[in-house]
Design a protein around this motif. Structure first.
Motif, short mmCIF file in Angstrom:
data_model
loop_
_atom_site.label_atom_id
_atom_site.label_comp_id
_atom_site.label_asym_id
_atom_site.label_seq_id
_atom_site.Cartn_x
_atom_site.Cartn_y
_atom_site.Cartn_z
N ILE B 75 4.43 45.76 13.38
CA ILE B 75 5.09 45.71 12.08
C ILE B 75 5.17 44.24 11.69
CG2 ILE B 75 7.18 46.24 10.80
CD1 ILE B 75 7.65 48.60 12.66
N LYS B 80 8.25 43.30 7.20
CA LYS B 80 9.65 43.22 7.58
C LYS B 80 10.53 42.74 6.44
CE LYS B 80 10.37 44.12 12.05
NZ LYS B 80 10.34 42.98 12.98
N VAL B 84 13.64 44.97 5.30
CA VAL B 84 15.02 44.50 5.41
C VAL B 84 15.67 44.47 4.03
CG1 VAL B 84 16.46 42.49 5.94
CG2 VAL B 84 14.67 43.22 7.55
N GLU B 104 12.99 47.70 16.45
CA GLU B 104 12.94 46.40 15.77
C GLU B 104 14.37 45.93 15.53
OE1 GLU B 104 9.97 44.90 15.09
OE2 GLU B 104 8.89 46.61 15.98
N ASP B 106 15.78 43.46 14.02
CA ASP B 106 16.24 43.05 12.69
C ASP B 106 16.47 44.25 11.78
OD1 ASP B 106 13.54 43.41 12.95
OD2 ASP B 106 12.95 41.55 11.95
N LEU B 107 15.63 45.29 11.95
CA LEU B 107 15.83 46.49 11.13
C LEU B 107 17.08 47.25 11.57
CD1 LEU B 107 12.16 47.85 10.81
CD2 LEU B 107 13.41 46.32 9.27
#
Lengths: 333, 333
Positions: B75, B80, B84, B104, B106-107
């Motif tokens: 990804i 990203k 996000v 992931e 950050d997700l």
């Protein structure tokens, strides 16, 4: 690989049946079973020497194997005390319980502190590939059953022993929890992700010498609607050259499925063989292995003679008669 | 359930084929597809309105669906940034990628901060039972294929649409990632643990009105050695009353298996039907659905006429001809 020899933990087994995993290990790997550990109130007895953890350690035992079912699906505090002490004394632990050792914080902590390994044979310990279907060298024999729990594992191990006794090259390939504890390695096929089942069987039975036989432990049945997909993955991933049909002649209905009748041996043959020939056109049905424990000797022998005449194939109960004629049936394959 | 309507994320798709999941959603759920989101260099175009996240939000979109394959299994940072931002703006995310959104960091962090849901349809979101094989009320139709990727999903959805248009009670039951994104729910059968495959299919197709039809999405093929176990779990867990045989007549060998020939439709019928009758003795093969996209119109119609005469069953390409005759074939079942 699980390190041997084993000390077999029978815990507080309420009867012998509860310790059937330990019984299988003792029957098939007596050389790897240095003794048994029984708690107070244990009603099972394998006839092995009763040992404390210290005695077993002195006798060379490397792994404490939980050879008994736990009650109510819980690893009790009484068991825990023994298991933690075993880790502290330098034993690895091996278990086929549904509750995983790795999910018990105190066991994980003790194993890390003392540098020991927890083997949960109910879950896969490898990443398996997607099956590629490429023909492999060596020979493979698969036991397929009219139902679950009709003697497929017993048949495979008995054939391996007979072949090794004859000086043949043979390896029993375990696909279930008890088989894995007996052999020390294998694939817990019923716990593998669907997409990788057939690939796991390919992984378990790789290229080998042209005169080497894998005896693949069967699972489930093509006629058992709960588990038939696992069975077909064995038939296709295993690429068997030879099928042995396994049955238990007194079974009234499919195990756990009151609405489902047992197939006949003819139906099993006519279903399994064409499916096996998709992966290996040379595959043959070579013999029948019947578990006749619920028949008396005379009835068992009469049944086997009738099946042998009707099917035109050797029909044997390897527990009563040994596996010699099953192994003979592989000749020329 | 995944909330609709969707904004379809095409990312930086190098061509239309890379966005085939989005294409399937747009084709089958146009009412749920408010627009498409394309990054710079995107070479795919569904013909939907291009929208920014803000425009889609204003148009009512609830979920950003990743309808494109990612390159190299990663990804990317460029994706990203969009994903996000979408979470920050109140979209849920849904994906069938092998890389899971939930892996992931950050997700995950953004979804938690903003109270949004990450749907990874490639992995099961429920605990499935062991199949019990008990006969269920309602009717079920399963598509079984000569091979993988021959139009089983298309056939099932097309039949559902035709049945709903006729006022019949019908539900397409998705068993794969694209089907789940199209319908918003289902079971990703190839990711289920082996022991629970058939039970997952029972769970997906529960008791229903006597005149209700489940159209069960088929997977794999009984003749595809990599995935046949998944197929048999559908045959036994689904208890189909009707089988539709699916094929792609120009396929040279089994998909991904150069050493394996395609079965004939007769072979598929004679293998699948007896296996299906183990779980449902009343099961019938009712029709043939052929994907003739690689034939011209005249050749396709000649092929279908030949198959229909040879097999004695309606033979239809639902993409060319609609699914009416496939649905007609269920009459009287």
């Amino acid at each position: 690989m699980i390190q041997t020899p084993y000390l077999l933990f029978l815990g507080d087994a309420p009867d012998g049946l509860a310790a059937k995993v330990a019984q299988g290990i003792k029957d098939w790997r007596p050389e790897a079973s240095v003794g048994q550990f029984r708690m107070e109130n244990c009603k099972a007895d394998l006839g092995l020497q009763d040992m404390t953890l210290a005695e077993a350690k002195a006798a060379g035992a490397k792994t404490l194997v939980i050879g008994v079912a736990n009650r109510g699906g819980v690893i009790s505090a009484a068991w825990k005390a023994v298991l933690v002490e075993a880790l502290e004394m330098g034993f690895d632990l091996a278990s086929g319980l549904h509750n995983l050792l790795r999910d018990e914080n105190d066991l994980v902590a003790a194993s890390q502190t003392h540098g020991q390994t927890l083997h949960d044979v109910r879950v896969p310990n490898a990443s398996y590939p997607i099956a590629n279907g490429v023909k492999r060298s060596g020979k493979r024999c698969l036991a397929v059953g009219t139902d679950c729990s009709v003697g497929k594992m017993y048949t495979g191990i008995a054939m391996e022993r007979e072949m090794l006794d004859r000086g043949m090259k043979a390896t029993f390939r375990a696909t279930g929890q008890t088989g894995i504890l007996i052999t020390g390695s294998g694939v817990p096929l019923d716990a593998v992700i669907a997409d990788f089942m057939a690939g796991a069987v390919e992984y378990l039975t790789p290229d080998n010498d042209p005169d080497h036989w894998d005896l693949i432990e069967g699972q489930g049945s093509l006629y058992h609607v709960s588990y038939s997909g696992v069975t077909l993955a064995l038939v296709h991933g295993g690429q068997p050259d030879a099928l042995v049909l396994c049955t238990e002649p007194t079974r009234k209905h499919m195990r756990g499925l009151p609405g489902y009748q047992q197939p006949t041996l003819e139906q099993l043959r006519d279903t399994a063989l064409p499916l096996a020939q998709i992966a290996n056109p040379a595959c043959k049905v070579v013999a029948i292995s019947a578990n006749t424990q619920h028949l008396n000797e005379a009835d068992a022998l009469a049944y086997l003679a009738e099946v042998e005449a009707r099917m035109g194939l050797p029909a044997v109960d390897p527990y009563r008669q040994g596996a010699a004629r099953l192994v003979d049936a592989l000749e020329g394959i």
